[in-house]
Design an enzyme around this catalytic site. Structure first.
Site, PDB file in Angstrom:
ATOM      1  N   LYS A 205      14.992  15.195  61.939  1.00 34.02           N
ATOM      2  CA  LYS A 205      13.620  14.864  62.367  1.00 34.02           C
ATOM      3  C   LYS A 205      13.186  15.954  63.332  1.00 34.02           C
ATOM      4  O   LYS A 205      13.732  16.097  64.420  1.00 34.02           O
ATOM      5  CB  LYS A 205      13.617  13.496  63.070  1.00 34.02           C
ATOM      6  CG  LYS A 205      12.298  12.751  62.994  1.00 34.02           C
ATOM      7  CD  LYS A 205      11.152  13.378  63.754  1.00 34.02           C
ATOM      8  CE  LYS A 205      11.226  13.166  65.253  1.00 34.02           C
ATOM      9  NZ  LYS A 205      10.156  13.919  65.971  1.00 34.02           N
ATOM     10  N   GLU A 280      21.901  16.866  74.050  1.00 29.43           N
ATOM     11  CA  GLU A 280      21.697  18.108  74.799  1.00 29.43           C
ATOM     12  C   GLU A 280      20.370  17.940  75.510  1.00 29.43           C
ATOM     13  O   GLU A 280      19.319  17.941  74.871  1.00 29.43           O
ATOM     14  CB  GLU A 280      21.717  19.281  73.820  1.00 29.43           C
ATOM     15  CG  GLU A 280      22.141  20.569  74.469  1.00 29.43           C
ATOM     16  CD  GLU A 280      20.947  21.386  74.873  1.00 29.43           C
ATOM     17  OE1 GLU A 280      20.513  21.215  76.036  1.00 29.43           O
ATOM     18  OE2 GLU A 280      20.452  22.145  74.048  1.00 29.43           O
ATOM     19  N   CYS A 314      15.968  24.649  78.194  1.00 24.55           N
ATOM     20  CA  CYS A 314      16.701  23.632  78.940  1.00 24.55           C
ATOM     21  C   CYS A 314      17.580  24.267  80.015  1.00 24.55           C
ATOM     22  O   CYS A 314      17.888  23.645  81.005  1.00 24.55           O
ATOM     23  CB  CYS A 314      17.529  22.789  77.988  1.00 24.55           C
ATOM     24  SG  CYS A 314      18.433  23.774  76.807  1.00 24.55           S
ATOM     25  N   GLU A 411      12.964  18.760  86.027  1.00 22.53           N
ATOM     26  CA  GLU A 411      12.760  19.795  85.018  1.00 22.53           C
ATOM     27  C   GLU A 411      11.262  19.966  84.778  1.00 22.53           C
ATOM     28  O   GLU A 411      10.587  19.024  84.371  1.00 22.53           O
ATOM     29  CB  GLU A 411      13.464  19.394  83.721  1.00 22.53           C
ATOM     30  CG  GLU A 411      13.319  20.437  82.652  1.00 22.53           C
ATOM     31  CD  GLU A 411      14.172  20.140  81.419  1.00 22.53           C
ATOM     32  OE1 GLU A 411      13.963  19.102  80.780  1.00 22.53           O
ATOM     33  OE2 GLU A 411      15.057  20.957  81.113  1.00 22.53           O
TER      34      GLU A 411
HETATM   35  P1  NAI Z   1      11.093  14.535  73.972  1.00 20.17           P
HETATM   36  O1  NAI Z   1      12.469  14.330  74.472  1.00 20.17           O
HETATM   37  O2  NAI Z   1      10.146  13.390  73.999  1.00 20.17           O
HETATM   38  O3  NAI Z   1      11.130  15.077  72.451  1.00 20.17           O
HETATM   39  C1  NAI Z   1      12.211  15.732  71.836  1.00 20.17           C
HETATM   40  C2  NAI Z   1      12.409  15.177  70.440  1.00 20.17           C
HETATM   41  O4  NAI Z   1      12.712  13.801  70.524  1.00 20.17           O
HETATM   42  C3  NAI Z   1      11.184  15.271  69.536  1.00 20.17           C
HETATM   43  O5  NAI Z   1      11.609  15.497  68.203  1.00 20.17           O
HETATM   44  C4  NAI Z   1      10.584  13.897  69.649  1.00 20.17           C
HETATM   45  O6  NAI Z   1       9.810  13.541  68.521  1.00 20.17           O
HETATM   46  C5  NAI Z   1      11.813  13.033  69.735  1.00 20.17           C
HETATM   47  N1  NAI Z   1      11.630  11.728  70.378  1.00 20.17           N
HETATM   48  C6  NAI Z   1      10.744  11.392  71.351  1.00 20.17           C
HETATM   49  N2  NAI Z   1      10.866  10.098  71.664  1.00 20.17           N
HETATM   50  C7  NAI Z   1      11.837   9.579  70.879  1.00 20.17           C
HETATM   51  C8  NAI Z   1      12.425   8.298  70.742  1.00 20.17           C
HETATM   52  N3  NAI Z   1      12.027   7.266  71.476  1.00 20.17           N
HETATM   53  N4  NAI Z   1      13.416   8.137  69.832  1.00 20.17           N
HETATM   54  C9  NAI Z   1      13.849   9.165  69.095  1.00 20.17           C
HETATM   55  N5  NAI Z   1      13.321  10.402  69.177  1.00 20.17           N
HETATM   56  C10 NAI Z   1      12.327  10.613  70.067  1.00 20.17           C
HETATM   57  O7  NAI Z   1      10.469  15.751  74.776  1.00 20.17           O
HETATM   58  P2  NAI Z   1       8.920  16.120  74.932  1.00 20.17           P
HETATM   59  O8  NAI Z   1       8.114  14.906  75.172  1.00 20.17           O
HETATM   60  O9  NAI Z   1       8.545  16.989  73.809  1.00 20.17           O
HETATM   61  O10 NAI Z   1       8.963  17.006  76.258  1.00 20.17           O
HETATM   62  C11 NAI Z   1       9.010  16.354  77.532  1.00 20.17           C
HETATM   63  C12 NAI Z   1      10.018  17.036  78.426  1.00 20.17           C
HETATM   64  O11 NAI Z   1      11.301  16.959  77.852  1.00 20.17           O
HETATM   65  C13 NAI Z   1       9.809  18.516  78.634  1.00 20.17           C
HETATM   66  O12 NAI Z   1       8.867  18.761  79.635  1.00 20.17           O
HETATM   67  C14 NAI Z   1      11.179  18.949  79.032  1.00 20.17           C
HETATM   68  O13 NAI Z   1      11.390  18.689  80.383  1.00 20.17           O
HETATM   69  C15 NAI Z   1      12.095  18.069  78.215  1.00 20.17           C
HETATM   70  N6  NAI Z   1      12.572  18.752  77.008  1.00 20.17           N
HETATM   71  C16 NAI Z   1      13.833  19.282  77.023  1.00 20.17           C
HETATM   72  C17 NAI Z   1      14.294  20.000  75.944  1.00 20.17           C
HETATM   73  C18 NAI Z   1      15.642  20.602  75.934  1.00 20.17           C
HETATM   74  O14 NAI Z   1      15.868  21.591  75.251  1.00 20.17           O
HETATM   75  N7  NAI Z   1      16.617  20.028  76.612  1.00 20.17           N
HETATM   76  C19 NAI Z   1      13.444  20.254  74.774  1.00 20.17           C
HETATM   77  C20 NAI Z   1      12.157  19.601  74.822  1.00 20.17           C
HETATM   78  C21 NAI Z   1      11.763  18.902  75.924  1.00 20.17           C
END
Ligand code: NAI
Ligand code: MG
Length: 507
Positions: A205, A280, A314, A411
């Site tokens: 996904k 991660e 990250c 973050e």
């Molecule tokens: P997110 O954690 O919401 O999204 C990442 C992935 O998880 C996307 O594919 C999203 O569709 C999916 N997702 C979201 N909610 C979910 C749920 N309840 N169940 C299963 N999958 C779900 O991150 P978002 O909203 O894009 O970004 C918010 C913050 O997250 C950023 O500002 C950053 O701090 C952090 N982040 C960290 C990342 C990393 O590489 N560790 C990458 C992206 C975001």
């Protein structure tokens, strides 16, 4: 014959490769069981060009029903058909072929990535795509080397009996993989590579902000000759498709990269069938510059540690600890690097930093910057959004921050670094380790003993000494504390995609 009107992106970005234009204009569907199909509801959603805020393409919106179909396809491919009986060598060759195809389409994939995510296409071409190719090649090699052990056993309660005991590693099963938008293609590779090397099947996904490069990758996966259903690719939202995948009772393992907050939700969703989980998550990585460091190298590297990929990493080095004696010089040096960075659309060859990925992220990052200013921290450079269209934020260096402020603890995921002075090396471990995260850290010094001693004290999954943001398919990556569970890459990741079976034979 009347010429078809040009799409806005052809006007805005002249010389877009034809294959990219036709890809963008094609019908974007989900990949299930080897077929491109519309979502069950037929619903679609837009993906945006973050440099202009305009719609690049519409993609299928997968819901729980599509997840269900994809999981069925993955289950069937795991248990029937050619995949489970393929030799490891054949599996390895398929992965290698995929690497070749990604490499052959490197320019095209880099442009797609740049348009969808905002990063400069030169960066996508030099970093994202080659790292994805390398990851697939590295994992292709592992397919033939997933071994067990023979284990001498004694069994004290069966005196005189003889046994042969051995272990085998078997695929963990159907894997749900949920990836973010910061390195869309590369994150797909990090997830798919080891799963395929281990003989698993996958429902991937992708992030709703950046679905396009994975859809192109899906076409290459079919072209490489993977059997139907081995890789299924869904575009859709986290709260719907992502949540359905994480909680699905017929998924054996879920691998997630994203926010720590959603990581916690994944763990809860996985509890239903106790599927295996790897995570991660976020970071707030310290980057420590000692006065005896080679400052000409440390300064630009400290800037790039946080500004690379617009801070949307990250492992970004967002807390810059600098020994007091050189604090002003390092801060001014990093600020000067920030001033030199040319902001612009990823398509422009002059661009060094593109926009943030979405309006939501723009607002989020600007909110942190405001909190920093309100709390009394001072931006030496930047500290605001760039006026005009697109989701641009100026590279920002804060000083005068207090340890408990949100800009020091949380973050931000944007081009924002907080510089903090220290007097004595003994201050560093407690300060560096005081966030909930533990993903990465940097150390800059010419004193190797000091460097190793500090490396030992830092609670971080990766410690870079006199370098930063160095990645290799062979080097494990992952987090301590709330930065995650498990490791990606290296041979460490193979444990995350296999079950260990002990077989015991009485001779
Ligand atoms: P997110 O954690 O919401 O999204 C990442 C992935 O998880 C996307 O594919 C999203 O569709 C999916 N997702 C979201 N909610 C979910 C749920 N309840 N169940 C299963 N999958 C779900 O991150 P978002 O909203 O894009 O970004 C918010 C913050 O997250 C950023 O500002 C950053 O701090 C952090 N982040 C960290 C990342 C990393 O590489 N560790 C990458 C992206 C975001
Ligand atoms: Mg989210």
């Amino acid at each position: 014959m009347t010429a078809t009107p040009k799409a806005w992106f052809e006007e805005t970005y002249p010389d877009l490769p034809l294959e990219v234009v036709s890809f963008l204009q094609s019908r974007h569907r989900v990949l299930i069981g080897g077929q491109w199909v519309d979502s069950v509801t037929q619903k679609k959603f837009p993906t945006f060009d973050p440099a202009t805020g305009k719609v690049l393409a519409e993609v299928a919106e997968a819901s729980a029903e599509d997840v269900d179909e994809a999981v069925k396809a993955a289950r069937s491919a795991l248990e029937k058909g050619p995949w489970p009986t393929m030799t490891p060598s054949e599996r390895g060759r398929l992965i290698w072929k995929l690497a070749d195809l990604v490499e052959a389409h490197a320019d095209e994939l880099a442009v797609i990535e740049s348009l969808d995510n905002g990063k400069p296409r030169s960066v996508a071409r030099a970093v994202d795509v080659p790292l994805a190719v390398d990851l697939f090649r590295y994992m292709a090699g592992w397919a033939t080397k997933i071994e067990g052990n023979t284990i001498p056993i004694s069994v004290p309660y069966t005196p005189g009996a003889e046994y042969l005991a051995y272990t085998v590693r078997e695929p963990v099963g159907v894997c749900g993989q949920i990836i973010p938008w910061n390195f869309p293609l590369l994150m797909a590779a990090w997830k798919l590579g080891p799963a395929l090397a281990c003989g698993c099947t996958v429902v991937l996904k992708v992030a709703e902000q950046t679905p396009l490069s994975a859809l192109r990758l899906g076409q290459l996966i079919i072209e490489a000759g993977f059997p139907p259903g081995v890789v299924n690719i869904l575009t859709g939202f986290g709260e719907t498709a992502g949540a359905a995948l994480a909680s699905h009772p017929d998924v054996d393992k879920v691998a997630f990269t994203g926010s720590t907050e959603v990581g916690r939700q994944i763990v809860r969703a996985a509890a239903g069938n106790l599927k295996k989980v790897t995570l991660e998550l976020g970071g707030k990585s310290p980057n420590v510059v000692f006065a005896d460091a080679q400052l000409e190298e440390a300064i630009p590297a400290a800037a790039s540690a946080v500004f690379f990929n617009h801070g949307q990493c990250c492992c970004a080095g967002t807390r810059l600890y600098v020994e007091r004696k050189v604090f002003d010089r390092v801060v001014e040096g990093v600020a000067e690097e920030a001033r030199k960075i040319r902001l612009g659309p990823g398509w422009d060859p002059q661009t060094q930093m593109g926009p943030l990925v979405s309006e939501e992220q723009l607002e989020r990052v600007c909110r942190y910057i405001e909190e920093g200013k309100e709390g009394g921290a001072r931006p030496v450079v930047g500290g605001k959004k760039k006026e005009g269209q697109g989701y641009f934020v100026e590279p920002t260096v804060f000083v005068n921050a207090q340890p408990q402020m949100s800009i020091v603890q949380e973050e931000i995921f944007g081009p924002v670094v907080v510089a903090i002075p220290f007097e004595d090396p003994s201050e560093i471990p407690p300060a560096a380790n005081q966030t909930i995260y533990g993903l990465a850290a940097g150390i800059w010094t010419r004193d190797i003993s000091k460097a190793h001693r500090l490396a030992r004290e830092l609670k971080a999954g990766t410690v870079w000494i006199n370098c930063y943001n160095i990645f290799d398919a062979a080097l494990p990556f992952g987090g301590y504390k709330q930065s995650g569970w498990g490791r990606e890459m290296g041979h460490a990741v193979l444990e995350e995609y296999t079950e260990l079976k002990s077989v015991c034979i009485r001779l």
